[in-house]
Design a protein around this motif. Structure first.
Motif, PDB file in Angstrom:
ATOM      1  N   PRO A   7       0.895  -1.139   0.062  1.00  0.00           N
ATOM      2  CA  PRO A   7       0.272  -0.023  -0.025  1.00  0.00           C
ATOM      3  C   PRO A   7       0.881   1.142   0.239  1.00  0.00           C
ATOM      4  O   PRO A   7       0.976   2.072   1.106  1.00  0.00           O
ATOM      5  N   THR A   8       1.490   1.537  -0.906  1.00  0.00           N
ATOM      6  CA  THR A   8       2.491   2.667  -1.317  1.00  0.00           C
ATOM      7  C   THR A   8       1.854   3.803  -0.839  1.00  0.00           C
ATOM      8  O   THR A   8       2.848   4.665  -0.077  1.00  0.00           O
ATOM      9  N   GLU A   9       0.821   4.366  -0.997  1.00  0.00           N
ATOM     10  CA  GLU A   9       0.352   5.676  -0.858  1.00  0.00           C
ATOM     11  C   GLU A   9       0.292   5.821   0.602  1.00  0.00           C
ATOM     12  O   GLU A   9       0.640   6.950   1.284  1.00  0.00           O
ATOM     13  N   ASP A  10      -0.126   4.739   1.456  1.00  0.00           N
ATOM     14  CA  ASP A  10      -0.360   4.905   2.778  1.00  0.00           C
ATOM     15  C   ASP A  10       1.214   4.817   3.455  1.00  0.00           C
ATOM     16  O   ASP A  10       1.470   5.583   4.357  1.00  0.00           O
ATOM     17  N   LEU A  11       1.926   4.159   2.772  1.00  0.00           N
ATOM     18  CA  LEU A  11       3.255   4.017   3.656  1.00  0.00           C
ATOM     19  C   LEU A  11       3.879   5.495   3.315  1.00  0.00           C
ATOM     20  O   LEU A  11       4.804   5.721   3.875  1.00  0.00           O
ATOM     21  N   LYS A  12       3.571   6.018   2.097  1.00  0.00           N
ATOM     22  CA  LYS A  12       4.388   7.569   1.814  1.00  0.00           C
ATOM     23  C   LYS A  12       3.700   8.433   2.974  1.00  0.00           C
ATOM     24  O   LYS A  12       4.466   9.289   3.602  1.00  0.00           O
ATOM     25  N   THR A  13       2.324   8.262   3.319  1.00  0.00           N
ATOM     26  CA  THR A  13       1.495   9.381   4.182  1.00  0.00           C
ATOM     27  C   THR A  13       2.323   9.179   5.567  1.00  0.00           C
ATOM     28  O   THR A  13       2.535  10.281   6.149  1.00  0.00           O
ATOM     29  N   TYR A  14       2.740   8.170   6.071  1.00  0.00           N
ATOM     30  CA  TYR A  14       3.353   7.902   7.180  1.00  0.00           C
ATOM     31  C   TYR A  14       5.013   8.064   7.260  1.00  0.00           C
ATOM     32  O   TYR A  14       5.383   7.797   8.197  1.00  0.00           O
ATOM     33  N   GLY A  15       5.497   8.349   6.043  1.00  0.00           N
ATOM     34  CA  GLY A  15       6.973   8.223   6.097  1.00  0.00           C
ATOM     35  C   GLY A  15       7.776   7.181   6.100  1.00  0.00           C
ATOM     36  O   GLY A  15       8.895   7.262   6.371  1.00  0.00           O
ATOM     37  N   ILE A  16       6.826   5.670   5.772  1.00  0.00           N
ATOM     38  CA  ILE A  16       7.866   4.797   5.922  1.00  0.00           C
ATOM     39  C   ILE A  16       8.594   4.457   4.781  1.00  0.00           C
ATOM     40  O   ILE A  16       9.564   3.881   4.660  1.00  0.00           O
ATOM     41  N   ILE A  17       7.884   4.987   3.764  1.00  0.00           N
ATOM     42  CA  ILE A  17       8.650   4.861   2.330  1.00  0.00           C
ATOM     43  C   ILE A  17       8.976   6.221   1.612  1.00  0.00           C
ATOM     44  O   ILE A  17       7.931   7.208   1.981  1.00  0.00           O
ATOM     45  N   ASN A  18       9.723   6.637   0.889  1.00  0.00           N
ATOM     46  CA  ASN A  18       9.900   7.918   0.006  1.00  0.00           C
ATOM     47  C   ASN A  18       9.248   7.867  -1.233  1.00  0.00           C
ATOM     48  O   ASN A  18       8.736   6.937  -1.579  1.00  0.00           O
ATOM     49  N   GLU A  19       9.236   8.985  -1.842  1.00  0.00           N
ATOM     50  CA  GLU A  19       8.827   9.221  -3.219  1.00  0.00           C
ATOM     51  C   GLU A  19       9.312   8.326  -4.185  1.00  0.00           C
ATOM     52  O   GLU A  19       8.541   7.777  -4.963  1.00  0.00           O
ATOM     53  N   ASP A  20      10.476   7.859  -3.922  1.00  0.00           N
ATOM     54  CA  ASP A  20      11.084   6.929  -4.930  1.00  0.00           C
ATOM     55  C   ASP A  20      10.846   5.570  -4.568  1.00  0.00           C
ATOM     56  O   ASP A  20      11.543   4.813  -5.127  1.00  0.00           O
ATOM     57  N   LEU A  21      10.055   5.175  -3.729  1.00  0.00           N
ATOM     58  CA  LEU A  21       9.874   3.963  -3.020  1.00  0.00           C
ATOM     59  C   LEU A  21      10.728   3.216  -2.603  1.00  0.00           C
ATOM     60  O   LEU A  21      10.705   1.941  -2.267  1.00  0.00           O
ATOM     61  N   THR A  22      11.807   4.018  -2.112  1.00  0.00           N
ATOM     62  CA  THR A  22      12.789   3.289  -1.011  1.00  0.00           C
ATOM     63  C   THR A  22      12.365   3.617   0.340  1.00  0.00           C
ATOM     64  O   THR A  22      11.778   4.601   0.612  1.00  0.00           O
ATOM     65  N   PHE A  23      12.541   2.709   1.181  1.00  0.00           N
ATOM     66  CA  PHE A  23      12.188   2.903   2.736  1.00  0.00           C
ATOM     67  C   PHE A  23      13.178   3.875   3.136  1.00  0.00           C
ATOM     68  O   PHE A  23      14.251   4.241   3.090  1.00  0.00           O
ATOM     69  N   SER A  24      12.576   4.545   4.323  1.00  0.00           N
ATOM     70  CA  SER A  24      13.087   5.665   5.200  1.00  0.00           C
ATOM     71  C   SER A  24      14.293   5.272   5.816  1.00  0.00           C
ATOM     72  O   SER A  24      14.756   3.992   6.186  1.00  0.00           O
ATOM     73  N   LYS A  25      15.359   6.151   6.010  1.00  0.00           N
ATOM     74  CA  LYS A  25      16.517   5.711   6.280  1.00  0.00           C
ATOM     75  C   LYS A  25      16.572   5.789   7.777  1.00  0.00           C
ATOM     76  O   LYS A  25      17.728   5.026   8.168  1.00  0.00           O
ATOM     77  N   LYS A  26      15.530   6.128   8.364  1.00  0.00           N
ATOM     78  CA  LYS A  26      15.401   5.739   9.984  1.00  0.00           C
ATOM     79  C   LYS A  26      15.334   4.315  10.126  1.00  0.00           C
ATOM     80  O   LYS A  26      15.317   3.782  11.112  1.00  0.00           O
ATOM     81  N   LEU A  27      14.793   3.538   9.030  1.00  0.00           N
ATOM     82  CA  LEU A  27      14.709   2.113   9.493  1.00  0.00           C
ATOM     83  C   LEU A  27      15.971   1.309   8.803  1.00  0.00           C
ATOM     84  O   LEU A  27      16.539   1.580   7.635  1.00  0.00           O
ATOM     85  N   SER A  28      16.372   0.347   9.599  1.00  0.00           N
ATOM     86  CA  SER A  28      17.802  -0.499   9.152  1.00  0.00           C
ATOM     87  C   SER A  28      17.158  -1.479   8.170  1.00  0.00           C
ATOM     88  O   SER A  28      15.919  -2.016   8.076  1.00  0.00           O
ATOM     89  N   PRO A  29      17.888  -1.915   7.504  1.00  0.00           N
ATOM     90  CA  PRO A  29      17.664  -3.203   6.714  1.00  0.00           C
ATOM     91  C   PRO A  29      16.928  -4.334   7.438  1.00  0.00           C
ATOM     92  O   PRO A  29      16.084  -4.980   6.727  1.00  0.00           O
TER      93      PRO A  29
END
Length: 231
Positions: A7-29
């Motif tokens: 659910p990319t739009e929801d994930l973007k809304t909460y900053g879990i993924i970025n606009e380029d669809l990469t995960f936030s750097k706040k999250l480790s691999p």
């Protein structure tokens, strides 16, 4: 990353993924891999907490908003002095999100950090850590918090019959820890009082004789009772 089912739009809304669809750097691999396997991401901000979890084969994002009774900064600071207990209430109203979370924050002196323990998920470990402090006052505080949680769970049984089994399971865990704390409290008090509730000074002849007389009287009564029953 593979994102065609997410659910990319929801994930973007909460900053879990970025606009380029990469995960936030706040999250480790490791965080990302666990999240994709169904683990929950927790975000804290002062009194507020939000949890995020992928459901339905990673096609839906489950979001829960919670609120603490104290600010996180206050908890972390005060935990250096003594154990901090806090309630985290669910702000949603849906029946499957009924619960309240109770946490204990304990300062780990060896690693100079505060560690969070859940009253249900970490029940046995938490009780052991509190008991290991050998502090009857702290044990009493912990027992009061356990009783408060048990009362809360009991009140919810009638309100949420559809999840009564889950609530009852949590109540059983809390009841078990309450029993353990009560037993530990009694044992610690005995140790504090010299391993006995009766203190007999063998140099005190009057006291010694009083105890012996009491024992003799009890034995006489028992013998008389046996004779009466044989008649």
């Amino acid at each position: 990353m593979e994102h065609h089912n997410l659910p990319t739009e929801d994930l973007k809304t909460y900053g879990i993924i970025n606009e380029d669809l990469t995960f936030s750097k706040k999250l480790s691999p490791d965080d990302v891999q666990k999240f994709l396997r169904g683990y929950t991401i927790v975000a804290d901000n002062d009194r507020n907490r939000a949890t995020f979890q992928l459901t339905d084969n990673n096609t839906q994002l489950k979001v829960i908003f919670l609120e603490r009774d104290k600010s996180l900064s206050e908890i972390l600071e005060q935990s250096k002095e003594k154990v901090q207990y806090t309630d985290i209430k669910n702000l949603s109203k849906s029946p499957d999100q009924w619960n309240i979370e109770m946490k204990a924050f304990i300062f780990d002196k060896e690693n100079s950090k505060t560690v969070e323990f859940d009253f249900i998920k970490n029940a046995t470990e938490l009780t052991a850590i509190i008991a290991d402090q050998k502090d009857l006052q702290e044990l009493g505080r912990y027992k009061a918090e356990l009783q408060k949680l048990k009362n809360y769970l009991y009140d919810k049984l009638d309100k949420y019959p559809e999840i009564a089994k889950e609530i009852a399971n949590d109540m059983n865990i809390v009841s078990r820890e309450l029993d353990a704390v009560t037993r530990i409290s009694v044992e610690d008090k005995r140790m504090y009082n010299g391993n006995s509730d009766v203190k007999l000074n063998v140099n005190d002849r009057d006291m010694y004789e009083d105890v012996n007389r009491t024992r003799e009287n009890e034995e006489q009564q028992q013998q008389e009772e046996k004779r009466r029953l044989r008649r």
